[in-house]
Design a protein around this motif. Structure first.
Motif, mmCIF file in Angstrom:
data_model
loop_
_atom_site.group_PDB
_atom_site.id
_atom_site.type_symbol
_atom_site.label_atom_id
_atom_site.label_comp_id
_atom_site.label_asym_id
_atom_site.label_seq_id
_atom_site.Cartn_x
_atom_site.Cartn_y
_atom_site.Cartn_z
ATOM 1 N N PRO A 192 3.731 2.244 9.406
ATOM 2 C CA PRO A 192 3.176 3.801 9.390
ATOM 3 C C PRO A 192 3.354 4.191 7.804
ATOM 4 N N PHE A 193 4.121 3.613 7.155
ATOM 5 C CA PHE A 193 4.365 4.001 5.632
ATOM 6 C C PHE A 193 3.089 3.352 4.721
ATOM 7 N N LYS A 194 2.699 2.314 5.350
ATOM 8 C CA LYS A 194 1.507 1.965 4.696
ATOM 9 C C LYS A 194 0.284 2.852 4.766
ATOM 10 N N LYS A 195 0.162 3.287 6.126
ATOM 11 C CA LYS A 195 -0.838 4.208 6.346
ATOM 12 C C LYS A 195 -0.769 5.277 5.601
ATOM 13 N N LEU A 196 0.334 5.852 5.559
ATOM 14 C CA LEU A 196 0.561 7.060 4.782
ATOM 15 C C LEU A 196 0.083 6.794 3.360
ATOM 16 N N ARG A 197 0.745 5.476 2.625
ATOM 17 C CA ARG A 197 0.418 5.247 1.359
ATOM 18 C C ARG A 197 -0.951 5.343 1.083
ATOM 19 N N ILE A 198 -2.087 4.808 2.208
ATOM 20 C CA ILE A 198 -3.381 4.626 2.046
ATOM 21 C C ILE A 198 -3.983 6.067 1.659
ATOM 22 N N TYR A 199 -3.618 6.811 2.628
ATOM 23 C CA TYR A 199 -4.062 8.059 2.587
ATOM 24 C C TYR A 199 -3.590 8.855 1.256
#
Length: 596
Positions: free
Chosen positions: A317-324
């Motif tokens: 989930p943190f990787k997805k947050l970083r992408i956004y």
């Protein structure tokens, strides 16, 4: 090209923490299991040793009781009691007596399978033996220790134990188990000799062998540290040093490299001692250690896999947050879908989405504010080059020249020049002080008063404390101009301009005593201001409401927030109108620092 692993990442640190945690827990549990297993193995050996030794001791007691019965059958035989030590001068009688004694011994001998020899020795030196055909009785037996022990006994069985060779038969080679008793003549109640019996050792050896719990165990019959039964006496002598103080009877204890069990015999003062090499535990532990290494290695591999899965699951989930978040740096203000993973992450995602929405709104407001500033500049220029305004001003200049009022003409030209210069200079900032804005309004008022004459009156009530307050440029002139054109009109009237401080809020009011407006018009204008706090259609013709009152309101709201801006009040038609301009109290220096 392989990607370089960074241990500063959240996923790497979670992986390392979980990996070392699992390995640490595995090592601790393995150490505890190792200790418990070692203790259990030692207890198992102790229980097995105690059980075997106890059973062996009971069997030996039964065997020795049988041997004691054998000795009793000899010393209680009537012929042996009466004839041994009996002297007769008649050789025939003596030969009959000897034969009788020998026959009695032979009868007992053949009743026992494991008897090697039986010897009855009289005090006068006569020896009666039964056993091997070739027996050679040691002529010096009376000088030997075993004979002296029998002579000093009180009639009880004297146990000599296992001997490497016969005690009395010099021709007998091999292990024997020897014991004896003192012989009495019950008629004369005196000692007449001794009995020495030698038995085969196979039964006793089998009992001792069966007492061994492993191939690394040796069992002995011991009396005060002296072996009475068993083999490998050298090993026993190495371990038996301090045996009495090192162990307790009936318990197992480790001494040096051996486990020792001592158990007492009931029939005599002997003890059954079992020695087990501690290497048996080491062998078991080595086997367990190999098994343990395989299990530990498997646990480490499983720990690594589990740590990787946890790391990926936690960090996904943190990787997805970083992408956004990276998209935001590119100007894409896309909100993150709420991820049902962790409460903290959901809260973080919600806060991030709120920030993105706020940034998006701010960017929209900045674009609209920039557009508002541009419109304000255009309106400012339009207001100065408006043909009607220029016509009236030039017409006024013509009549002033015609009347010869050159001084007033100079004031009008200077005022008009000041207005053009002020409205066209937007290089530094769109913010000026109230003092500068009022100078522009006074120039406008001078020109309009020259046009309308005494019909138009301006009343100024300005608090000196607010003169250095920073306001958007060209924000007052549209209001004043609207009051002149749509308020008092051609008929003239009074316009009051006031500025004062109330509860840290600067209030600027422009009041006209002109036409006023009905309730519907008032509500329409205030509704436009309310809509401007959210969004205003740029196609709205602001000239219809007094040269951009809505645009002025938008500029104030964008700069200072929705608490501030314009508001209009009117008591009705022909009652005049009041436009109130509010903004926060801030000095010029503070505002300029904020803008920079």
């Amino acid at each position: 090209m392989m990607r370089k692993i960074s241990f500063r990442t959240f996923g790497s640190r979670i992986f390392i923490i979980f990996l070392f945690s699992f390995i640490g827990i595995s090592i601790i549990l393995s150490f505890i299991y190792y200790q418990v297993t070692s203790k259990q193995l030692e207890d198992t050996i102790s229980d097995a040793a105690m059980k075997n030794v106890k059973q062996a001791s009971e069997h030996i007691d039964l065997l020795l009781q049988g041997y004691e019965s054998l000795s009793k059958s000899i010393i209680t035989n009537t012929d042996i009691q009466n004839l041994v030590g009996k002297h007769s001068n008649n050789s025939a009688v003596k030969a009959i007596n000897d034969r009788t004694i020998t026959n009695a011994i032979g009868a007992i001998y053949y009743a026992w399978e494991d008897v090697i020899s039986i010897h009855v020795l009289s005090n006068d030196g006569a020896a009666y033996s039964y056993g091997a055909l070739t027996q050679v009785v040691n002529p010096n037996y009376m000088t030997l220790d075993w004979y002296k022990q029998l002579q000093h006994s009180e009639g009880e069985t004297v146990w000599f134990g296992m001997e490497t060779d016969s005690l009395i038969d010099t021709s007998r080679k091999g292990e024997v188990f020897a014991f004896g008793r003192k012989l009495y003549n019950l008629t004369r109640t005196e000692s007449v000799g001794v009995v020495i019996i030698e038995m085969r050792t196979n039964i006793l050896q089998n009992i001792l062998q069966n007492a061994n719990i492993t191939e690394y165990t040796e069992t002995y019959l011991v009396e005060q540290g002296i072996i009475k039964g068993g083999r490998n006496s050298q090993l026993f002598q190495q371990v038996a040093v301090g045996l009495e103080s090192a162990t307790s009877v009936g318990k197992m204890k480790r001494v040096d490299d051996h486990f020792i069990v001592r158990y007492p015999q009931n029939i005599n003062d002997w003890e059954l001692v079992s020695l087990t090499e501690s290497s048996i535990i080491k062998i078991e532990i080595v086997q367990f250690r190999q098994y343990f290494m395989i299990i530990t290695l498997s646990l480490v591999i499983l720990s690594m896999i589990f740590a990787i899965l946890i790391s990926v699951h936690v960090t996904s989930p943190f990787k997805k947050l970083r992408i956004y978040m990276r998209k935001v740096t590119l100007g894409n203000f896309e909100e993150i879908p709420i991820m049902n993973s962790y409460v903290e992450l959901e809260s973080l995602t919600g806060a991030y989405n709120q920030m993105v929405r706020k940034l998006d709104e701010l960017f929209v407001q900045m674009r609209e504010m920039t557009e508002s500033e541009r419109i304000a500049q255009i309106h400012a220029l339009q207001s100065q080059i408006n043909p009607h305004f220029l016509y009236n001003t030039l017409d006024m200049i013509y009549w002033t020249l015609d009347e010869g009022e050159n001084e007033k003409l100079g004031e009008i030209v200077l005022a008009l020049s000041s207005m053009f210069r002020y409205s066209s200079n937007w290089e530094n900032h769109a913010d000026v002080t109230l003092r500068e804005e009022l100078e522009q309004i006074k120039a406008y008022a001078l020109i309009t008063q020259m046009r309308f004459g005494e019909k138009l009156v301006f009343d100024w009530k300005i608090d000196p404390d607010v003169l250095d307050v920073c306001i958007p440029k060209m924000s007052l002139q549209p209001i004043v101009e609207n009051a002149v054109i749509h308020g008092v009109g051609e008929g003239g009237g009074e316009i009051k301009i006031a500025a004062y401080l109330l509860d840290s809020v600067v209030h600027i009011s422009i009041t006209d005593h002109g036409k006023g407006m009905d309730q519907a018009t008032l509500e329409r204008l205030n509704a436009l201001f309310t809509q401007a706090e959210v969004k205003i259609d740029s196609s709205e013709n602001s000239l219809k409401v007094g040269i951009g009152l809505v645009n002025v309101h938008k500029r104030i709201v964008y700069r200072y927030g929705m608490k501030y801006g314009l508001s209009i009040t009117s008591s009705g038609l022909n009652s005049g109108s009041i436009v109130i301009f509010t903004l926060p109290y801030q000095s010029t220096q503070h505002t300029m620092m904020r803008l920079e």
